[in-house]
Motif scaffolding. Structure first.
Motif, PDB file in Angstrom:
ATOM      1  N   MET A 176       0.838  -1.182   0.000  1.00  0.00           N
ATOM      2  CA  MET A 176       0.000   0.000   0.000  1.00  0.00           C
ATOM      3  C   MET A 176       0.882   1.245   0.000  1.00  0.00           C
ATOM      4  O   MET A 176       1.956   1.235   0.582  1.00  0.00           O
ATOM      5  N   PHE A 177       0.393   2.296  -0.638  1.00  0.00           N
ATOM      6  CA  PHE A 177       1.057   3.591  -0.630  1.00  0.00           C
ATOM      7  C   PHE A 177       0.132   4.552   0.104  1.00  0.00           C
ATOM      8  O   PHE A 177      -1.044   4.670  -0.232  1.00  0.00           O
ATOM      9  N   TRP A 230       4.966   7.886  -4.982  1.00  0.00           N
ATOM     10  CA  TRP A 230       5.905   6.895  -5.507  1.00  0.00           C
ATOM     11  C   TRP A 230       5.424   6.133  -6.738  1.00  0.00           C
ATOM     12  O   TRP A 230       6.222   5.896  -7.658  1.00  0.00           O
ATOM     13  N   PRO A 231       4.189   5.707  -6.837  1.00  0.00           N
ATOM     14  CA  PRO A 231       3.810   4.951  -8.041  1.00  0.00           C
ATOM     15  C   PRO A 231       4.058   5.722  -9.333  1.00  0.00           C
ATOM     16  O   PRO A 231       4.462   5.116 -10.339  1.00  0.00           O
ATOM     17  N   ILE A 232       3.860   7.026  -9.319  1.00  0.00           N
ATOM     18  CA  ILE A 232       4.098   7.826 -10.520  1.00  0.00           C
ATOM     19  C   ILE A 232       5.586   7.813 -10.849  1.00  0.00           C
ATOM     20  O   ILE A 232       5.988   7.580 -11.990  1.00  0.00           O
ATOM     21  N   ASN A 281      -4.694   7.089 -14.011  1.00  0.00           N
ATOM     22  CA  ASN A 281      -4.137   6.755 -15.319  1.00  0.00           C
ATOM     23  C   ASN A 281      -3.215   5.538 -15.252  1.00  0.00           C
ATOM     24  O   ASN A 281      -2.983   4.885 -16.268  1.00  0.00           O
ATOM     25  N   LEU A 282      -2.672   5.236 -14.081  1.00  0.00           N
ATOM     26  CA  LEU A 282      -1.827   4.052 -13.907  1.00  0.00           C
ATOM     27  C   LEU A 282      -2.658   2.805 -13.623  1.00  0.00           C
ATOM     28  O   LEU A 282      -2.114   1.713 -13.506  1.00  0.00           O
ATOM     29  N   GLY A 313      -2.292  15.769  -4.713  1.00  0.00           N
ATOM     30  CA  GLY A 313      -2.479  16.071  -6.129  1.00  0.00           C
ATOM     31  C   GLY A 313      -2.104  14.924  -7.055  1.00  0.00           C
ATOM     32  O   GLY A 313      -1.789  15.143  -8.221  1.00  0.00           O
ATOM     33  N   MET A 314      -2.175  13.691  -6.569  1.00  0.00           N
ATOM     34  CA  MET A 314      -1.751  12.527  -7.341  1.00  0.00           C
ATOM     35  C   MET A 314      -2.903  11.703  -7.903  1.00  0.00           C
ATOM     36  O   MET A 314      -2.683  10.818  -8.724  1.00  0.00           O
ATOM     37  N   LYS A 315      -4.123  11.980  -7.475  1.00  0.00           N
ATOM     38  CA  LYS A 315      -5.259  11.103  -7.802  1.00  0.00           C
ATOM     39  C   LYS A 315      -5.429  10.904  -9.314  1.00  0.00           C
ATOM     40  O   LYS A 315      -5.550   9.769  -9.779  1.00  0.00           O
ATOM     41  N   HIS A 316      -5.404  11.962 -10.066  1.00  0.00           N
ATOM     42  CA  HIS A 316      -5.587  11.869 -11.520  1.00  0.00           C
ATOM     43  C   HIS A 316      -4.495  10.998 -12.152  1.00  0.00           C
ATOM     44  O   HIS A 316      -4.772  10.148 -12.998  1.00  0.00           O
ATOM     45  N   TYR A 317      -3.259  11.221 -11.741  1.00  0.00           N
ATOM     46  CA  TYR A 317      -2.137  10.454 -12.295  1.00  0.00           C
ATOM     47  C   TYR A 317      -2.245   8.977 -11.932  1.00  0.00           C
ATOM     48  O   TYR A 317      -1.962   8.098 -12.748  1.00  0.00           O
TER      49      TYR A 317
END
Length: 118
Positions: A41-42, A49-51, A90-91, A83-87
């Motif tokens: 989990m992140f 990190w996943p991005i 997409n993953l 601010g990572m939700k959109h990115y």
């Protein structure tokens, strides 16, 4: 067989944070190689990190891809806050929101997982 949940909370900004990420992924790899059940989990700043890790030029990209099917959630609330939700959408990674928009550590414990945080 052990049941291990690895929660990466570290940010992406310092060498200490990078060290915690490497330790988390390496630990996950070690437990998997030993035949253990692993969920990753992140959470918090770790939702960045996943991005980073999805970029082919990242030094841990191959390890991230190896572990990808073990990623059980990225905290939805934290992903939004950073601010990572959109990115992340997409993953195609699951956003976890079991407890008030956050990952439920209790549910992991209730399922018998040992929780390791980095």
């Amino acid at each position: 067989m052990r049941k291990i949940a690895i929660v990466l909370l570290a940010d992406t900004v310092s060498t200490a944070d990078i060290g915690r990420m490497v330790s988390a992924l390496t630990a996950a790899e070690e437990f998997i190689e030993a035949g253990d059940e692993v969920e990753i989990m992140f959470d918090g700043a770790g939702t960045k990190w996943p991005i980073e890790l999805s970029m082919p030029m990242h030094g841990r990209h191959e390890l991230f891809n190896f572990l990808r099917d073990r990623i059980m959630g990225v905290c939805a609330s934290c992903a939004e806050a950073y601010g990572m939700k959109h990115y992340l959408e997409n993953l195609d990674l699951p956003l976890a929101d079991e407890h008030r928009g956050h990952i439920s550590l209790r549910s992991l414990a209730a399922r018998g997982f040992t929780i390791l945080t980095f």
